[in-house]
Design an enzyme around this catalytic site. Structure first.
Site, PDB file in Angstrom:
ATOM      1  N   ASP A   1       2.081 -22.303 -14.911  1.00  0.00           N
ATOM      2  CA  ASP A   1       1.121 -22.180 -15.690  1.00  0.00           C
ATOM      3  C   ASP A   1       0.701 -21.782 -17.024  1.00  0.00           C
ATOM      4  O   ASP A   1       1.432 -20.691 -17.285  1.00  0.00           O
ATOM      5  CB  ASP A   1      -0.078 -21.201 -14.560  1.00  0.00           C
ATOM      6  CG  ASP A   1      -0.238 -21.738 -13.167  1.00  0.00           C
ATOM      7  OD1 ASP A   1      -1.009 -22.566 -12.982  1.00  0.00           O
ATOM      8  OD2 ASP A   1       0.494 -21.039 -12.483  1.00  0.00           O
TER       9      ASP A   1
ATOM     10  N   GLU B   1      13.223 -22.748  -6.507  1.00  0.00           N
ATOM     11  CA  GLU B   1      12.271 -22.943  -7.166  1.00  0.00           C
ATOM     12  C   GLU B   1      11.055 -22.104  -7.320  1.00  0.00           C
ATOM     13  O   GLU B   1      10.335 -21.911  -6.304  1.00  0.00           O
ATOM     14  CB  GLU B   1      11.905 -24.597  -6.878  1.00  0.00           C
ATOM     15  CG  GLU B   1      10.729 -25.069  -7.803  1.00  0.00           C
ATOM     16  CD  GLU B   1      10.242 -26.595  -7.404  1.00  0.00           C
ATOM     17  OE1 GLU B   1      10.928 -27.154  -6.706  1.00  0.00           O
ATOM     18  OE2 GLU B   1       9.316 -26.854  -7.934  1.00  0.00           O
TER      19      GLU B   1
ATOM     20  N   LYS C   1      -5.075 -19.621 -23.446  1.00  0.00           N
ATOM     21  CA  LYS C   1      -5.723 -18.772 -23.999  1.00  0.00           C
ATOM     22  C   LYS C   1      -4.952 -17.453 -24.682  1.00  0.00           C
ATOM     23  O   LYS C   1      -4.476 -16.831 -23.749  1.00  0.00           O
ATOM     24  CB  LYS C   1      -6.973 -18.320 -23.390  1.00  0.00           C
ATOM     25  CG  LYS C   1      -8.195 -19.377 -23.108  1.00  0.00           C
ATOM     26  CD  LYS C   1      -9.470 -18.946 -22.421  1.00  0.00           C
ATOM     27  CE  LYS C   1     -10.144 -20.093 -22.386  1.00  0.00           C
ATOM     28  NZ  LYS C   1     -10.971 -20.024 -21.209  1.00  0.00           N
TER      29      LYS C   1
ATOM     30  N   ASP D   1       4.581 -28.868 -20.409  1.00  0.00           N
ATOM     31  CA  ASP D   1       3.867 -30.022 -21.410  1.00  0.00           C
ATOM     32  C   ASP D   1       2.905 -29.176 -22.332  1.00  0.00           C
ATOM     33  O   ASP D   1       2.188 -29.968 -23.026  1.00  0.00           O
ATOM     34  CB  ASP D   1       3.167 -31.076 -20.566  1.00  0.00           C
ATOM     35  CG  ASP D   1       1.882 -30.482 -19.563  1.00  0.00           C
ATOM     36  OD1 ASP D   1       1.970 -29.111 -19.475  1.00  0.00           O
ATOM     37  OD2 ASP D   1       1.027 -31.318 -19.267  1.00  0.00           O
TER      38      ASP D   1
ATOM     39  N   GLU E   1       2.458 -35.010 -14.256  1.00  0.00           N
ATOM     40  CA  GLU E   1       3.138 -35.352 -15.590  1.00  0.00           C
ATOM     41  C   GLU E   1       2.873 -36.709 -16.275  1.00  0.00           C
ATOM     42  O   GLU E   1       2.704 -36.874 -17.545  1.00  0.00           O
ATOM     43  CB  GLU E   1       4.434 -34.891 -15.297  1.00  0.00           C
ATOM     44  CG  GLU E   1       5.700 -35.480 -16.423  1.00  0.00           C
ATOM     45  CD  GLU E   1       7.186 -35.283 -16.203  1.00  0.00           C
ATOM     46  OE1 GLU E   1       6.988 -34.563 -15.040  1.00  0.00           O
ATOM     47  OE2 GLU E   1       7.872 -35.146 -16.975  1.00  0.00           O
TER      48      GLU E   1
ATOM     49  N   THR F   1       6.405 -36.086 -11.936  1.00  0.00           N
ATOM     50  CA  THR F   1       5.347 -35.842 -11.141  1.00  0.00           C
ATOM     51  C   THR F   1       4.181 -36.825 -11.541  1.00  0.00           C
ATOM     52  O   THR F   1       4.105 -37.254 -12.835  1.00  0.00           O
ATOM     53  CB  THR F   1       4.816 -34.340 -11.019  1.00  0.00           C
ATOM     54  OG1 THR F   1       4.418 -34.115 -12.555  1.00  0.00           O
ATOM     55  CG2 THR F   1       5.745 -33.458 -11.042  1.00  0.00           C
ATOM     56  N   LYS F   2       3.247 -36.688 -10.789  1.00  0.00           N
ATOM     57  CA  LYS F   2       2.092 -37.595 -11.010  1.00  0.00           C
ATOM     58  C   LYS F   2       1.275 -36.806 -12.187  1.00  0.00           C
ATOM     59  O   LYS F   2       0.746 -37.411 -13.061  1.00  0.00           O
ATOM     60  CB  LYS F   2       0.963 -37.430  -9.722  1.00  0.00           C
ATOM     61  CG  LYS F   2       1.055 -38.650  -8.887  1.00  0.00           C
ATOM     62  CD  LYS F   2      -0.338 -38.417  -8.032  1.00  0.00           C
ATOM     63  CE  LYS F   2      -0.012 -39.356  -6.520  1.00  0.00           C
ATOM     64  NZ  LYS F   2      -0.740 -38.778  -5.590  1.00  0.00           N
TER      65      LYS F   2
HETATM   66  C1  LIG Z   1       0.666 -25.606 -12.756  1.00  0.00           C
HETATM   67  S1  LIG Z   1       1.454 -25.674 -11.154  1.00  0.00           S
HETATM   68  C2  LIG Z   1       2.571 -26.716 -11.247  1.00  0.00           C
HETATM   69  C3  LIG Z   1       3.187 -27.117  -9.979  1.00  0.00           C
HETATM   70  C4  LIG Z   1       4.218 -27.713  -9.834  1.00  0.00           C
HETATM   71  N1  LIG Z   1       5.532 -27.194 -10.322  1.00  0.00           N
HETATM   72  C5  LIG Z   1       4.223 -29.255 -10.424  1.00  0.00           C
HETATM   73  O1  LIG Z   1       4.938 -29.568 -11.568  1.00  0.00           O
HETATM   74  O2  LIG Z   1       2.873 -29.993 -10.010  1.00  0.00           O
HETATM   75  C6  LIG Z   1       2.000 -23.841 -11.210  1.00  0.00           C
HETATM   76  C7  LIG Z   1       2.317 -23.362  -9.842  1.00  0.00           C
HETATM   77  O3  LIG Z   1       3.000 -22.095  -9.670  1.00  0.00           O
HETATM   78  C8  LIG Z   1       2.405 -21.317  -8.812  1.00  0.00           C
HETATM   79  N2  LIG Z   1       2.925 -19.631  -9.436  1.00  0.00           N
HETATM   80  C9  LIG Z   1       2.604 -19.373 -10.398  1.00  0.00           C
HETATM   81  N3  LIG Z   1       3.158 -18.108 -10.345  1.00  0.00           N
HETATM   82  C10 LIG Z   1       3.786 -18.050  -9.266  1.00  0.00           C
HETATM   83  C11 LIG Z   1       4.479 -16.645  -8.613  1.00  0.00           C
HETATM   84  N4  LIG Z   1       4.531 -15.509  -9.248  1.00  0.00           N
HETATM   85  N5  LIG Z   1       5.021 -16.839  -7.476  1.00  0.00           N
HETATM   86  C12 LIG Z   1       4.764 -18.141  -6.833  1.00  0.00           C
HETATM   87  N6  LIG Z   1       4.034 -19.245  -7.170  1.00  0.00           N
HETATM   88  C13 LIG Z   1       3.439 -18.951  -8.601  1.00  0.00           C
HETATM   89  C14 LIG Z   1       1.068 -21.556  -8.971  1.00  0.00           C
HETATM   90  O4  LIG Z   1       0.516 -21.062  -7.479  1.00  0.00           O
HETATM   91  C15 LIG Z   1       0.947 -23.151  -9.016  1.00  0.00           C
HETATM   92  O5  LIG Z   1       1.170 -23.616  -7.718  1.00  0.00           O
END
Ligand SMILES: C[S@@+](CC[C@H](N)C(=O)[O-])C[C@H]1O[C@@H](n2cnc3c(N)ncnc32)[C@H](O)[C@@H]1O
Length: 225
Positions: free
Chosen positions: A133, A58, A137, A169, A207, A204-205
Protein backbone atom coordinates in the site's frame (compact mmCIF):
# COMPACT_ATOMS: atom_id res chain seq x y z
CA UNK A 1 6.48 0.59 36.46
CA UNK A 2 4.12 -1.20 34.05
CA UNK A 3 4.92 -0.67 30.38
CA UNK A 4 2.38 1.57 28.71
CA UNK A 5 0.86 -0.10 25.67
CA UNK A 6 1.19 2.12 22.64
CA UNK A 7 -0.88 1.03 19.67
CA UNK A 8 1.54 0.54 16.81
CA UNK A 9 0.94 2.21 13.48
CA UNK A 10 -0.36 -0.44 11.10
CA UNK A 11 0.50 -0.57 7.41
CA UNK A 12 -2.97 -1.83 6.50
CA UNK A 13 -6.61 -1.03 7.07
CA UNK A 14 -8.73 -4.02 8.01
CA UNK A 15 -11.23 -4.01 5.17
CA UNK A 16 -14.14 -6.26 5.98
CA UNK A 17 -14.69 -7.12 2.35
CA UNK A 18 -17.65 -9.36 1.63
CA UNK A 19 -16.68 -12.97 1.06
CA UNK A 20 -17.96 -14.61 -2.10
CA UNK A 21 -19.49 -18.04 -1.70
CA UNK A 22 -16.32 -19.62 -3.10
CA UNK A 23 -14.04 -17.70 -0.77
CA UNK A 24 -16.15 -18.60 2.27
CA UNK A 25 -16.14 -22.22 1.19
CA UNK A 26 -12.35 -22.09 0.69
CA UNK A 27 -11.91 -20.85 4.25
CA UNK A 28 -14.30 -23.44 5.65
CA UNK A 29 -12.85 -26.38 3.79
CA UNK A 30 -9.13 -25.69 3.57
CA UNK A 31 -8.03 -23.44 6.45
CA UNK A 32 -7.09 -26.38 8.62
CA UNK A 33 -4.92 -27.79 5.82
CA UNK A 34 -3.13 -24.73 4.52
CA UNK A 35 -3.12 -22.01 7.18
CA UNK A 36 -0.80 -21.64 10.13
CA UNK A 37 -2.35 -19.91 13.15
CA UNK A 38 -0.56 -16.87 14.50
CA UNK A 39 1.11 -17.65 17.80
CA UNK A 40 4.21 -17.40 19.87
CA UNK A 41 5.77 -20.60 18.61
CA UNK A 42 8.61 -20.28 16.16
CA UNK A 43 7.99 -21.49 12.60
CA UNK A 44 9.61 -24.84 11.94
CA UNK A 45 9.68 -24.67 8.15
CA UNK A 46 11.20 -28.08 7.46
CA UNK A 47 8.53 -29.75 9.58
CA UNK A 48 5.66 -27.64 8.19
CA UNK A 49 6.57 -28.46 4.59
CA UNK A 50 8.28 -31.77 5.18
CA UNK A 51 11.11 -30.53 2.96
CA UNK A 52 14.28 -28.47 3.17
CA UNK A 53 13.42 -26.01 0.40
CA UNK A 54 14.29 -22.33 0.50
CA UNK A 55 12.26 -20.32 2.99
CA UNK A 56 10.44 -17.37 1.43
CA UNK A 57 7.88 -15.09 3.06
CA UNK A 58 5.51 -12.95 0.98
CA UNK A 59 3.99 -9.96 2.76
CA UNK A 60 0.63 -8.67 1.54
CA UNK A 61 -0.47 -11.21 -1.07
CA UNK A 62 -3.83 -9.50 -1.75
CA UNK A 63 -5.94 -11.95 -3.76
CA UNK A 64 -2.92 -14.26 -4.12
CA UNK A 65 -2.91 -14.45 -7.94
CA UNK A 66 0.85 -14.06 -8.30
CA UNK A 67 1.58 -15.89 -5.05
CA UNK A 68 0.16 -19.16 -6.37
CA UNK A 69 1.90 -18.83 -9.75
CA UNK A 70 5.26 -18.08 -8.12
CA UNK A 71 4.91 -21.07 -5.76
CA UNK A 72 4.12 -23.24 -8.77
CA UNK A 73 7.13 -21.87 -10.71
CA UNK A 74 9.65 -22.03 -7.85
CA UNK A 75 8.54 -25.46 -6.79
CA UNK A 76 11.73 -26.23 -4.84
CA UNK A 77 11.16 -23.28 -2.51
CA UNK A 78 8.67 -23.12 0.34
CA UNK A 79 6.43 -20.09 0.83
CA UNK A 80 4.55 -18.60 3.74
CA UNK A 81 2.24 -15.90 2.43
CA UNK A 82 0.89 -13.35 4.89
CA UNK A 83 -2.06 -10.99 4.66
CA UNK A 84 -4.93 -9.84 6.83
CA UNK A 85 -7.59 -9.70 4.10
CA UNK A 86 -10.17 -12.50 4.39
CA UNK A 87 -11.45 -12.53 0.76
CA UNK A 88 -7.83 -12.91 -0.37
CA UNK A 89 -7.24 -15.71 2.12
CA UNK A 90 -10.30 -17.57 0.82
CA UNK A 91 -9.21 -17.03 -2.76
CA UNK A 92 -5.66 -18.23 -2.18
CA UNK A 93 -6.82 -21.27 -0.20
CA UNK A 94 -8.86 -22.35 -3.23
CA UNK A 95 -5.86 -21.84 -5.51
CA UNK A 96 -3.60 -23.92 -3.26
CA UNK A 97 -6.17 -26.71 -3.44
CA UNK A 98 -6.78 -26.42 -7.20
CA UNK A 99 -3.09 -26.37 -8.05
CA UNK A 100 -2.29 -28.97 -5.40
CA UNK A 101 0.55 -26.81 -4.07
CA UNK A 102 2.57 -28.49 -1.33
CA UNK A 103 4.97 -25.58 -0.88
CA UNK A 104 2.63 -22.74 0.11
CA UNK A 105 0.93 -21.94 3.43
CA UNK A 106 -0.91 -18.86 4.69
CA UNK A 107 -0.82 -16.85 7.90
CA UNK A 108 -3.65 -14.33 8.32
CA UNK A 109 -2.09 -11.74 10.57
CA UNK A 110 0.08 -8.62 10.64
CA UNK A 111 3.31 -9.66 8.92
CA UNK A 112 5.42 -7.45 11.19
CA UNK A 113 4.25 -9.45 14.19
CA UNK A 114 4.82 -12.74 12.37
CA UNK A 115 8.41 -11.69 11.71
CA UNK A 116 8.90 -10.52 15.29
CA UNK A 117 7.23 -13.40 17.10
CA UNK A 118 7.40 -16.46 14.86
CA UNK A 119 10.53 -16.09 12.74
CA UNK A 120 14.01 -17.12 13.84
CA UNK A 121 16.90 -14.76 13.16
CA UNK A 122 18.91 -15.53 9.99
CA UNK A 123 16.33 -18.08 8.89
CA UNK A 124 14.83 -16.64 5.69
CA UNK A 125 16.19 -16.93 2.16
CA UNK A 126 13.95 -14.21 0.81
CA UNK A 127 11.08 -11.80 1.29
CA UNK A 128 8.66 -10.78 -1.45
CA UNK A 129 6.60 -7.59 -1.18
CA UNK A 130 4.61 -6.80 -4.30
CA UNK A 131 2.71 -3.52 -4.55
CA UNK A 132 2.65 -2.59 -0.86
CA UNK A 133 0.00 0.00 0.00
CA UNK A 134 1.61 3.28 -1.11
CA UNK A 135 0.02 5.52 1.55
CA UNK A 136 0.72 8.32 -0.87
CA UNK A 137 -0.65 11.29 1.11
CA UNK A 138 2.16 12.97 3.03
CA UNK A 139 0.33 12.65 6.34
CA UNK A 140 -0.09 8.92 5.73
CA UNK A 141 3.52 8.22 4.74
CA UNK A 142 4.17 7.04 8.31
CA UNK A 143 1.91 4.04 7.62
CA UNK A 144 4.15 2.72 4.87
CA UNK A 145 5.37 -0.79 5.62
CA UNK A 146 8.90 -0.11 4.50
CA UNK A 147 10.53 2.10 7.13
CA UNK A 148 13.92 2.03 8.86
CA UNK A 149 12.77 -0.12 11.83
CA UNK A 150 11.17 -2.58 9.41
CA UNK A 151 14.46 -2.85 7.54
CA UNK A 152 16.29 -3.53 10.78
CA UNK A 153 13.78 -6.25 11.57
CA UNK A 154 14.14 -8.01 8.24
CA UNK A 155 17.93 -7.62 8.35
CA UNK A 156 17.85 -9.84 11.42
CA UNK A 157 15.53 -12.38 9.86
CA UNK A 158 17.23 -12.83 6.47
CA UNK A 159 20.16 -15.17 6.01
CA UNK A 160 23.38 -13.78 4.58
CA UNK A 161 22.94 -13.43 0.82
CA UNK A 162 19.18 -13.55 1.35
CA UNK A 163 17.23 -11.12 -0.80
CA UNK A 164 14.23 -8.84 -0.58
CA UNK A 165 12.26 -8.21 -3.76
CA UNK A 166 9.88 -5.24 -3.76
CA UNK A 167 7.74 -4.05 -6.64
CA UNK A 168 5.76 -0.83 -6.67
CA UNK A 169 4.06 1.39 -9.23
CA UNK A 170 4.45 4.52 -7.09
CA UNK A 171 7.59 6.45 -8.06
CA UNK A 172 7.59 8.34 -4.78
CA UNK A 173 7.47 5.09 -2.79
CA UNK A 174 10.20 3.58 -5.00
CA UNK A 175 12.48 6.53 -4.23
CA UNK A 176 11.58 6.36 -0.54
CA UNK A 177 12.50 2.65 -0.49
CA UNK A 178 15.82 3.23 -2.23
CA UNK A 179 16.72 6.00 0.22
CA UNK A 180 15.95 3.79 3.23
CA UNK A 181 17.99 0.90 1.84
CA UNK A 182 20.90 3.21 1.02
CA UNK A 183 21.12 4.17 4.70
CA UNK A 184 21.47 0.55 5.72
CA UNK A 185 24.94 -0.62 4.70
CA UNK A 186 24.08 -4.26 5.01
CA UNK A 187 22.26 -4.35 1.66
CA UNK A 188 23.48 -4.24 -1.90
CA UNK A 189 21.05 -3.27 -4.57
CA UNK A 190 21.00 -5.86 -7.29
CA UNK A 191 18.60 -4.33 -9.72
CA UNK A 192 18.73 -0.65 -9.32
CA UNK A 193 17.82 0.30 -12.85
CA UNK A 194 14.29 -0.80 -11.87
CA UNK A 195 13.44 -2.06 -15.27
CA UNK A 196 14.28 -5.73 -15.07
CA UNK A 197 11.49 -7.72 -13.56
CA UNK A 198 12.80 -11.06 -12.22
CA UNK A 199 11.27 -13.73 -14.45
CA UNK A 200 9.50 -15.57 -11.60
CA UNK A 201 7.19 -12.59 -10.92
CA UNK A 202 4.21 -12.63 -13.28
CA UNK A 203 2.42 -9.38 -13.94
CA UNK A 204 -0.77 -8.93 -11.95
CA UNK A 205 -4.11 -7.76 -13.40
CA UNK A 206 -3.80 -4.68 -11.27
CA UNK A 207 -0.36 -4.02 -12.64
CA UNK A 208 -1.41 -4.53 -16.26
CA UNK A 209 -4.22 -2.04 -15.79
CA UNK A 210 -1.72 0.48 -14.41
CA UNK A 211 0.75 -0.16 -17.20
CA UNK A 212 -2.03 0.41 -19.75
CA UNK A 213 -2.69 3.76 -18.09
CA UNK A 214 0.97 4.65 -18.53
CA UNK A 215 2.18 3.80 -14.99
CA UNK A 216 5.69 2.50 -14.64
CA UNK A 217 6.58 -0.40 -12.35
CA UNK A 218 9.74 -0.47 -10.27
CA UNK A 219 11.15 -3.86 -9.31
CA UNK A 220 13.88 -3.63 -6.71
CA UNK A 221 15.98 -6.49 -5.40
CA UNK A 222 18.33 -5.97 -2.46
CA UNK A 223 20.75 -8.60 -1.20
CA UNK A 224 21.88 -8.82 2.42
CA UNK A 225 25.68 -8.98 2.52
C1 LIG B 1 -2.02 -2.94 -2.49
S1 LIG B 1 -2.29 -4.57 -1.91
C2 LIG B 1 -1.28 -5.52 -3.02
C3 LIG B 1 -1.67 -6.96 -3.07
C4 LIG B 1 -0.85 -7.90 -3.97
N1 LIG B 1 0.53 -8.03 -3.53
C5 LIG B 1 -0.91 -7.46 -5.43
O1 LIG B 1 0.13 -7.14 -6.00
O2 LIG B 1 -2.00 -7.45 -6.02
C6 LIG B 1 -1.36 -4.62 -0.37
C7 LIG B 1 -1.76 -5.77 0.53
O3 LIG B 1 -0.87 -5.79 1.65
C8 LIG B 1 -1.59 -6.15 2.82
N2 LIG B 1 -0.81 -5.68 3.98
C9 LIG B 1 -0.39 -4.42 4.22
N3 LIG B 1 0.31 -4.36 5.36
C10 LIG B 1 0.34 -5.64 5.85
C11 LIG B 1 0.91 -6.23 7.01
N4 LIG B 1 1.59 -5.49 7.90
N5 LIG B 1 0.74 -7.53 7.21
C12 LIG B 1 0.04 -8.29 6.33
N6 LIG B 1 -0.51 -7.79 5.20
C13 LIG B 1 -0.37 -6.48 4.98
C14 LIG B 1 -2.94 -5.50 2.62
O4 LIG B 1 -3.95 -6.13 3.39
C15 LIG B 1 -3.17 -5.67 1.10
O5 LIG B 1 -3.88 -6.86 0.81
Amino acid sequence: MPKSKIRPIRSYVLRQGRLTKNQAEGIRAFSSLYTIPFGNSVLNWDAIFNSKGKKIIEIGFGMGHTTAIIAETLSNSNFIAIDVYSPGVGNLLNKIKDKNLKNLKIIQHDAVEVLEEMTLDESLDALHIFFPDPWHKKRHNKRRLIQEPFLELISRKLKKQGYIHIATDWEDYANWIIEIFKKNEIYQAKNIDFSKKPSYRPKTKYENRGVNLGHQVWDMVFIKS
